[in-house]
Motif scaffolding. Structure first.
Motif, PDB file in Angstrom:
ATOM      1  N   ASP A 199      -9.151  40.709  -2.289  1.00  0.00           N
ATOM      2  CA  ASP A 199      -9.413  42.116  -2.597  1.00  0.00           C
ATOM      3  C   ASP A 199     -10.763  42.210  -3.297  1.00  0.00           C
ATOM      4  O   ASP A 199     -10.977  41.582  -4.334  1.00  0.00           O
ATOM      5  CB  ASP A 199      -8.335  42.676  -3.525  1.00  0.00           C
ATOM      6  CG  ASP A 199      -7.004  42.846  -2.827  1.00  0.00           C
ATOM      7  OD1 ASP A 199      -7.011  43.104  -1.616  1.00  0.00           O
ATOM      8  OD2 ASP A 199      -5.968  42.723  -3.493  1.00  0.00           O
ATOM      9  N   LEU A 200     -11.653  43.013  -2.712  1.00  0.00           N
ATOM     10  CA  LEU A 200     -12.985  43.202  -3.272  1.00  0.00           C
ATOM     11  C   LEU A 200     -13.156  44.635  -3.737  1.00  0.00           C
ATOM     12  O   LEU A 200     -12.689  45.567  -3.077  1.00  0.00           O
ATOM     13  CB  LEU A 200     -14.065  42.924  -2.230  1.00  0.00           C
ATOM     14  CG  LEU A 200     -14.232  41.513  -1.732  1.00  0.00           C
ATOM     15  CD1 LEU A 200     -15.318  41.471  -0.662  1.00  0.00           C
ATOM     16  CD2 LEU A 200     -14.587  40.588  -2.867  1.00  0.00           C
ATOM     17  N   LEU A 201     -13.859  44.797  -4.829  1.00  0.00           N
ATOM     18  CA  LEU A 201     -14.242  46.106  -5.335  1.00  0.00           C
ATOM     19  C   LEU A 201     -15.760  46.182  -5.257  1.00  0.00           C
ATOM     20  O   LEU A 201     -16.450  45.341  -5.838  1.00  0.00           O
ATOM     21  CB  LEU A 201     -13.768  46.291  -6.778  1.00  0.00           C
ATOM     22  CG  LEU A 201     -14.116  47.622  -7.438  1.00  0.00           C
ATOM     23  CD1 LEU A 201     -13.476  48.785  -6.690  1.00  0.00           C
ATOM     24  CD2 LEU A 201     -13.675  47.615  -8.892  1.00  0.00           C
ATOM     25  N   GLU A 212     -12.651  39.741   6.321  1.00  0.00           N
ATOM     26  CA  GLU A 212     -11.191  39.854   6.308  1.00  0.00           C
ATOM     27  C   GLU A 212     -10.656  40.454   5.006  1.00  0.00           C
ATOM     28  O   GLU A 212      -9.452  40.661   4.874  1.00  0.00           O
ATOM     29  CB  GLU A 212     -10.557  38.479   6.522  1.00  0.00           C
ATOM     30  CG  GLU A 212     -10.982  37.799   7.813  1.00  0.00           C
ATOM     31  CD  GLU A 212     -10.584  38.586   9.054  1.00  0.00           C
ATOM     32  OE1 GLU A 212      -9.478  39.159   9.067  1.00  0.00           O
ATOM     33  OE2 GLU A 212     -11.391  38.647   9.992  1.00  0.00           O
ATOM     34  N   ALA A 213     -11.541  40.732   4.066  1.00  0.00           N
ATOM     35  CA  ALA A 213     -11.110  41.214   2.749  1.00  0.00           C
ATOM     36  C   ALA A 213     -10.663  42.667   2.796  1.00  0.00           C
ATOM     37  O   ALA A 213     -11.085  43.444   3.655  1.00  0.00           O
ATOM     38  CB  ALA A 213     -12.252  41.066   1.746  1.00  0.00           C
ATOM     39  N   ASP A 214      -9.806  43.015   1.849  1.00  0.00           N
ATOM     40  CA  ASP A 214      -9.477  44.418   1.598  1.00  0.00           C
ATOM     41  C   ASP A 214     -10.551  44.929   0.641  1.00  0.00           C
ATOM     42  O   ASP A 214     -10.682  44.428  -0.482  1.00  0.00           O
ATOM     43  CB  ASP A 214      -8.093  44.543   0.957  1.00  0.00           C
ATOM     44  CG  ASP A 214      -6.986  44.156   1.911  1.00  0.00           C
ATOM     45  OD1 ASP A 214      -7.112  44.432   3.122  1.00  0.00           O
ATOM     46  OD2 ASP A 214      -5.989  43.574   1.448  1.00  0.00           O
ATOM     47  N   ILE A 215     -11.324  45.910   1.100  1.00  0.00           N
ATOM     48  CA  ILE A 215     -12.471  46.376   0.326  1.00  0.00           C
ATOM     49  C   ILE A 215     -12.238  47.802  -0.166  1.00  0.00           C
ATOM     50  O   ILE A 215     -11.907  48.692   0.611  1.00  0.00           O
ATOM     51  CB  ILE A 215     -13.767  46.324   1.167  1.00  0.00           C
ATOM     52  CG1 ILE A 215     -14.066  44.869   1.570  1.00  0.00           C
ATOM     53  CG2 ILE A 215     -14.934  46.938   0.404  1.00  0.00           C
ATOM     54  CD1 ILE A 215     -15.251  44.722   2.494  1.00  0.00           C
ATOM     55  N   THR A 216     -12.413  47.970  -1.472  1.00  0.00           N
ATOM     56  CA  THR A 216     -12.395  49.297  -2.071  1.00  0.00           C
ATOM     57  C   THR A 216     -13.807  49.590  -2.550  1.00  0.00           C
ATOM     58  O   THR A 216     -14.398  48.802  -3.296  1.00  0.00           O
ATOM     59  CB  THR A 216     -11.419  49.370  -3.269  1.00  0.00           C
ATOM     60  OG1 THR A 216     -10.111  49.054  -2.814  1.00  0.00           O
ATOM     61  CG2 THR A 216     -11.430  50.751  -3.898  1.00  0.00           C
ATOM     62  N   ILE A 263     -14.806  48.264 -14.469  1.00  0.00           N
ATOM     63  CA  ILE A 263     -14.051  47.139 -15.037  1.00  0.00           C
ATOM     64  C   ILE A 263     -12.568  47.497 -15.153  1.00  0.00           C
ATOM     65  O   ILE A 263     -11.703  46.686 -14.815  1.00  0.00           O
ATOM     66  CB  ILE A 263     -14.649  46.728 -16.397  1.00  0.00           C
ATOM     67  CG1 ILE A 263     -16.032  46.098 -16.172  1.00  0.00           C
ATOM     68  CG2 ILE A 263     -13.721  45.775 -17.142  1.00  0.00           C
ATOM     69  CD1 ILE A 263     -16.862  45.977 -17.431  1.00  0.00           C
ATOM     70  N   GLU A 264     -12.277  48.699 -15.615  1.00  0.00           N
ATOM     71  CA  GLU A 264     -10.870  49.121 -15.739  1.00  0.00           C
ATOM     72  C   GLU A 264     -10.192  49.192 -14.375  1.00  0.00           C
ATOM     73  O   GLU A 264      -9.047  48.768 -14.229  1.00  0.00           O
ATOM     74  CB  GLU A 264     -10.778  50.469 -16.452  1.00  0.00           C
ATOM     75  CG  GLU A 264     -11.043  50.367 -17.935  1.00  0.00           C
ATOM     76  CD  GLU A 264     -11.003  51.715 -18.655  1.00  0.00           C
ATOM     77  OE1 GLU A 264     -10.660  52.743 -18.002  1.00  0.00           O
ATOM     78  OE2 GLU A 264     -11.317  51.747 -19.849  1.00  0.00           O
ATOM     79  N   LEU A 265     -10.880  49.707 -13.366  1.00  0.00           N
ATOM     80  CA  LEU A 265     -10.305  49.773 -12.023  1.00  0.00           C
ATOM     81  C   LEU A 265     -10.047  48.375 -11.476  1.00  0.00           C
ATOM     82  O   LEU A 265      -9.000  48.122 -10.870  1.00  0.00           O
ATOM     83  CB  LEU A 265     -11.210  50.562 -11.076  1.00  0.00           C
ATOM     84  CG  LEU A 265     -10.693  50.727  -9.654  1.00  0.00           C
ATOM     85  CD1 LEU A 265      -9.382  51.512  -9.637  1.00  0.00           C
ATOM     86  CD2 LEU A 265     -11.747  51.407  -8.776  1.00  0.00           C
ATOM     87  N   ARG A 311      -6.254  47.224 -10.478  1.00  0.00           N
ATOM     88  CA  ARG A 311      -5.948  46.870  -9.087  1.00  0.00           C
ATOM     89  C   ARG A 311      -5.766  45.373  -8.875  1.00  0.00           C
ATOM     90  O   ARG A 311      -5.336  44.957  -7.802  1.00  0.00           O
ATOM     91  CB  ARG A 311      -7.057  47.367  -8.168  1.00  0.00           C
ATOM     92  CG  ARG A 311      -7.089  48.862  -8.091  1.00  0.00           C
ATOM     93  CD  ARG A 311      -7.500  49.263  -6.753  1.00  0.00           C
ATOM     94  NE  ARG A 311      -7.375  50.703  -6.598  1.00  0.00           N
ATOM     95  CZ  ARG A 311      -7.656  51.300  -5.486  1.00  0.00           C
ATOM     96  NH1 ARG A 311      -8.070  50.616  -4.455  1.00  0.00           N
ATOM     97  NH2 ARG A 311      -7.520  52.602  -5.395  1.00  0.00           N
ATOM     98  N   GLY A 312      -6.148  44.578  -9.842  1.00  0.00           N
ATOM     99  CA  GLY A 312      -6.029  43.135  -9.696  1.00  0.00           C
ATOM    100  C   GLY A 312      -6.921  42.580  -8.599  1.00  0.00           C
ATOM    101  O   GLY A 312      -6.518  41.678  -7.857  1.00  0.00           O
ATOM    102  N   VAL A 313      -8.143  43.114  -8.483  1.00  0.00           N
ATOM    103  CA  VAL A 313      -9.057  42.631  -7.449  1.00  0.00           C
ATOM    104  C   VAL A 313      -9.484  41.203  -7.745  1.00  0.00           C
ATOM    105  O   VAL A 313      -9.404  40.731  -8.883  1.00  0.00           O
ATOM    106  CB  VAL A 313     -10.294  43.552  -7.287  1.00  0.00           C
ATOM    107  CG1 VAL A 313      -9.886  44.972  -6.936  1.00  0.00           C
ATOM    108  CG2 VAL A 313     -11.174  43.539  -8.511  1.00  0.00           C
TER     109      VAL A 313
END
Length: 140
Positions: free
Chosen positions: A2-4, A26-30, A95-97, A101-103
């Motif tokens: 998971d990437l932010l 392949e990452a889940d990107i926000t 940082i809080e997000l 989300r546990g990225v």
């Protein structure tokens, strides 16, 4: 993974998104953008009022998100991204997000600013790198 990706409307911000899409297909990107009303240009509050200024910045954020989605779906293979609009101090909100989300990683663009401590990094990128609970990739 998971990437932010922290996105602002700058070359390094877009480079951070491109890096995430290319290096982690392949990452889940926000993709997140932070509206910070405390950073207003001279006279914006007086001319527009805080509500109008906030609405304009939210609209601009949606335009950034739309362009980010277009860039992601225009890749081969197409990528899907999630978007998240935040309001407040950018480094703190990002940082809080990331923690909520546990990225696994944060990608952020660098910015050349004035001052010795900001020769290579912008103040937001520097704060994120120093305080993030996960690894941070800073892209130029």
């Amino acid at each position: 993974m998971d990437l932010l990706v922290a996105l602002d409307d700058s070359e390094p911000g877009w480079a951070a998104l491109e890096y995430a899409l290319e290096e982690h297909p392949e990452a889940d990107i926000t993709v997140t953008h932070v509206v910070d009303l405390s950073e207003s240009g001279y006279g914006e509050f007086a001319h527009l009022g805080s509500d109008t200024m906030a609405e304009r910045r939210r609209e601009r954020a949606e335009e950034l998100f739309e362009e980010a989605r277009e860039r992601a779906t225009g890749r081969e293979p197409p990528a899907e991204i999630e978007t998240e609009l935040l309001e407040g101090p950018p480094a703190t909100e990002i940082i809080e997000l990331a923690a909520e989300r546990g990225v696994d990683r944060i990608c952020v663009g660098s910015h050349g600013r004035t001052g010795v401590s900001r020769i290579l990094l912008g103040s937001v990128a520097e704060r994120i790198a120093r305080r993030a609970p996960v690894p941070v990739t800073i892209v130029r």
